[in-house]
Scaffold this motif. Structure first.
Motif, short mmCIF file in Angstrom:
data_model
loop_
_atom_site.label_atom_id
_atom_site.label_comp_id
_atom_site.label_asym_id
_atom_site.label_seq_id
_atom_site.Cartn_x
_atom_site.Cartn_y
_atom_site.Cartn_z
N GLU A 20 34.81 43.17 51.27
CA GLU A 20 35.43 43.08 49.95
C GLU A 20 35.75 44.45 49.38
O GLU A 20 36.80 44.65 48.74
CB GLU A 20 34.51 42.30 49.01
N LEU A 21 34.86 45.42 49.58
CA LEU A 21 35.15 46.78 49.13
C LEU A 21 36.37 47.34 49.84
O LEU A 21 37.21 48.02 49.23
CB LEU A 21 33.94 47.68 49.40
N LYS A 22 36.51 47.03 51.11
CA LYS A 22 37.66 47.50 51.88
C LYS A 22 38.96 46.90 51.32
O LYS A 22 39.96 47.63 51.12
CB LYS A 22 37.47 47.11 53.34
N GLN A 23 38.97 45.61 51.09
CA GLN A 23 40.17 44.96 50.57
C GLN A 23 40.53 45.48 49.19
O GLN A 23 41.71 45.72 48.88
CB GLN A 23 39.97 43.43 50.52
N ALA A 24 39.53 45.68 48.33
CA ALA A 24 39.80 46.20 46.99
C ALA A 24 40.38 47.62 47.05
O ALA A 24 41.25 47.97 46.25
CB ALA A 24 38.51 46.19 46.16
N TYR A 25 39.94 48.39 47.99
CA TYR A 25 40.46 49.76 48.11
C TYR A 25 41.90 49.75 48.59
O TYR A 25 42.75 50.47 48.06
CB TYR A 25 39.57 50.54 49.08
N PHE A 26 42.20 48.93 49.59
CA PHE A 26 43.57 48.89 50.11
C PHE A 26 44.55 48.32 49.09
O PHE A 26 45.72 48.72 49.06
CB PHE A 26 43.61 48.07 51.39
N LYS A 27 44.10 47.40 48.26
CA LYS A 27 44.98 46.81 47.25
C LYS A 27 45.00 47.61 45.94
O LYS A 27 45.63 47.19 44.97
CB LYS A 27 44.52 45.38 46.95
N ASN A 28 44.24 48.73 45.94
CA ASN A 28 44.18 49.59 44.75
C ASN A 28 43.71 48.81 43.53
O ASN A 28 44.22 48.96 42.42
CB ASN A 28 45.54 50.22 44.49
N GLN A 29 42.73 47.95 43.73
CA GLN A 29 42.19 47.13 42.66
C GLN A 29 40.72 47.43 42.41
O GLN A 29 39.98 46.58 41.90
CB GLN A 29 42.36 45.64 43.00
N PHE A 30 40.33 48.61 42.76
CA PHE A 30 38.90 48.93 42.64
C PHE A 30 38.64 49.58 41.28
O PHE A 30 39.24 50.60 40.93
CB PHE A 30 38.49 49.90 43.75
N ASP A 31 37.75 48.99 40.53
CA ASP A 31 37.32 49.52 39.24
C ASP A 31 35.81 49.33 39.14
O ASP A 31 35.32 48.20 39.08
CB ASP A 31 38.03 48.79 38.10
N LEU A 82 33.82 49.75 36.81
CA LEU A 82 33.28 49.24 35.55
C LEU A 82 33.44 47.74 35.42
O LEU A 82 32.65 47.07 34.76
CB LEU A 82 33.95 49.95 34.37
N THR A 83 34.49 47.20 36.04
CA THR A 83 34.77 45.77 35.87
C THR A 83 34.60 44.98 37.16
O THR A 83 34.58 43.75 37.12
CB THR A 83 36.20 45.59 35.36
N SER A 84 34.44 45.66 38.30
CA SER A 84 34.35 44.96 39.58
C SER A 84 33.00 44.25 39.70
O SER A 84 31.96 44.77 39.32
CB SER A 84 34.54 45.93 40.75
N SER A 85 33.04 43.04 40.28
CA SER A 85 31.81 42.27 40.47
C SER A 85 31.13 42.58 41.80
O SER A 85 30.01 42.13 42.04
CB SER A 85 32.14 40.76 40.41
N ILE A 86 31.82 43.32 42.67
CA ILE A 86 31.26 43.61 44.00
C ILE A 86 30.69 45.01 44.08
O ILE A 86 30.20 45.42 45.13
CB ILE A 86 32.35 43.45 45.08
N SER A 87 30.77 45.77 43.01
CA SER A 87 30.30 47.16 43.06
C SER A 87 29.47 47.47 41.82
O SER A 87 29.35 46.66 40.90
CB SER A 87 31.49 48.12 43.15
N GLN A 88 28.93 48.67 41.82
CA GLN A 88 28.12 49.17 40.73
C GLN A 88 28.41 50.65 40.56
O GLN A 88 29.01 51.28 41.45
CB GLN A 88 26.65 48.92 41.01
N PRO A 89 28.01 51.25 39.44
CA PRO A 89 28.27 52.68 39.25
C PRO A 89 27.68 53.52 40.37
O PRO A 89 26.76 53.10 41.08
CB PRO A 89 27.61 52.97 37.89
#
Length: 469
Positions: free
Chosen positions: A130-141, A143-150
């Motif tokens: 999921e982190l990979k897909q979010a990075y390729f789609k330039n949708q990584f945030d 603060l708001t992403s549910s798959i990541s943390q600070p």
């Protein structure tokens, strides 16, 4: 004579026309400027620069705002990439910890732990995808992403996963170490059992050259027969060391016959080259049994042994009966080790050692208490010294009131079967009547009423001056 020139008349009419034309042109240009409401003075007057800095900043305010927006966007992008990398490392560390747990759960087999570890691995792999897909789609945030943390929280999670991995690995290594220790103990027991069987077989093959018969010996049951067994055990090691020493002499290019004759001249006179080893045995016995009748062997380093009682000597014999010198309780400072070092320095001459090994490094190691040399020559000597020390301990383990002594026979003495044993086979029993003692090979002992014969080398007696033998 040439007539005077007359100046040409000026055409004022043409000049006036030209001037009038120029004036007209200028007037027409001035009228056009006036019609547009613009002149040079007005243009200069209307071009005014702002007098204050505030007005200058206001002129460029739209451009600064654009730069600030670009910088903020760049910082957000860097923070997002940092958070992505931190989350990625946290997931990888979590996979490692789960895989380590999966390996540990294999042995012993734990199905619950295996299922939990397998689920953790699958979950973290899904998160990485999921982190990979979010990075390729330039949708990584972050603060708001549910798959990541600070980033900081992800780094803390990575450290926790690493600690968990180390704990699992440590537990696994401790388990393996315990297993290896169990195997070592089992092998040690097997070795002791095999050694016991080997010594039993050796006792059957060579009943006079083994201490197996003394394994069950108690202080109350000690008798001269036990001492005789220990003496034969020590003599066997003396002969082995002499063979080793003779081999080193041959390798160093020594004249073996001359060396034997230097110790016992009778061998050279009788031309008994096959008896030369007996000369070396007599030399070695003379050195190692020197001052045997003293508890301390007459050595200052063993003065503490002078206060030992018979129980202490017997315990020392029991403790060292089946272990080498370097494994004794006190190591290199034990009495048996000090005895070995002192006798080595006494028996092995520096020139002999230098000839054998090309230097005095073994002697230096022994004399400075830097350990025991690992050469075959010294190991053979140390084993001989250990057995002589065991014999010494057994010698003083008898009751104090029992008579104990060590003796050797002077050269030229008549042969006596009570006190002596010849080391050479006589062709005829009666031929010994014309023989006398040439030298003592192994000393004899008296323990109580028992006499242990000394080994002697016999030579023909010299005829007397009047012709009588």
């Amino acid at each position: 004579m040439e007539p005077p020139r007359v100046a040409p008349q000026t055409d004022f009419g043409s000049v006036a026309r030209r001037i009038t034309k120029i004036i007209r042109l200028r007037r027409s240009a001035a009228s056009s400027v006036a019609a547009n409401g613009y002149d040079d003075y007005d243009a200069t007057r209307k071009l005014k620069l702002p007098s204050e800095h505030g007005d200058f900043s206001a002129a460029f305010k739209p451009q600064d705002e654009e730069l600030r927006k670009k910088d903020a966007s760049r910082r957000d992008r860097e923070a997002a990439v940092e958070s992505l990398i931190a989350n990625l490392f946290a997931s990888v560390s979590a996979i490692k910890a789960a895989y380590a747990q999966l390996q540990v759960a294999q042995s012993p087999y734990d199905p619950d732990s295996i299922q939990a570890a397998d689920g953790a691995v699958v979950s973290e792999l899904r998160r990485v995808s999921e982190l990979k897909q979010a990075y390729f789609k330039n949708q990584f945030d972050a603060l708001t992403s549910s798959i990541s943390q600070p980033a900081l929280a992800a780094q803390l999670e990575e450290l926790r996963n690493l600690i968990k991995t180390y704990k699992i690995t440590t537990h696994k290594l401790e388990t393996e170490l315990e297993l290896k220790n169990s195997e070592i103990r089992a092998l040690q027991d097997e070795f002791l059992e095999s050694d016991k069987k080997t010594r039993a077989l050796e006792a059957k093959l060579h009943p006079r050259c083994s201490l197996v018969a003394l394994d069950a010996l108690h202080l109350s049951g000690l008798n001269p027969t036990h001492f005789l067994t220990a003496l034969r055990y020590a003599y066997k090691s003396i002969r082995s060391f002499v063979s080793l020493m003779a081999r080193e002499m041959e390798s160093a290019g020594w004249d073996i016959d001359a060396a034997a004759a230097a110790i016992q001249p009778d061998l050279l006179r009788l031309k008994k080259t096959d008896h030369r080893s007996l000369a070396f045995e007599s030399y070695v016995c003379l050195r190692v049994f020197s001052d045997f009748q003293h508890k301390s062997f007459g050595l200052p380093v063993l003065d503490g042994c002078s206060a030992w009682d018979r129980r202490k000597f017997f315990d020392e014999f029991t403790r060292l009966r089946s272990i080498p010198i370097n494994q004794s309780a006190d190591g290199e400072q034990s009495p048996v080790a000090q005895f070995c070092k002192a006798k080595y320095l006494s028996l092995v001459h520096p020139k002999m050692e230098s000839s054998f090994f090309g230097g005095l490094h073994q002697r230096a190691m022994v004399s400075t208490d830097r350990g025991f040399p690992e050469s075959e020559f010294f190991i053979g000597f140390a084993e001989m010294a250990r057995r002589v020390w065991l014999l010494h301990c057994l010698f003083f383990a008898f009751e104090p009131e029992i008579e104990r002594s060590i003796f050797q026979i002077r050269r030229g003495s008549r042969f006596s079967q009570v006190y002596m044993e010849t080391v050479t086979s006589a062709e005829a029993e009666g031929s010994r009547s014309g023989e006398v003692v040439g030298f003592t090979v192994v000393p004899g002992f008296r323990v109580g009423r028992s006499v242990i014969q000394c080994k002697v080398y016999l030579i023909p007696s010299e005829p007397k001056a009047d012709g009588r033998s």
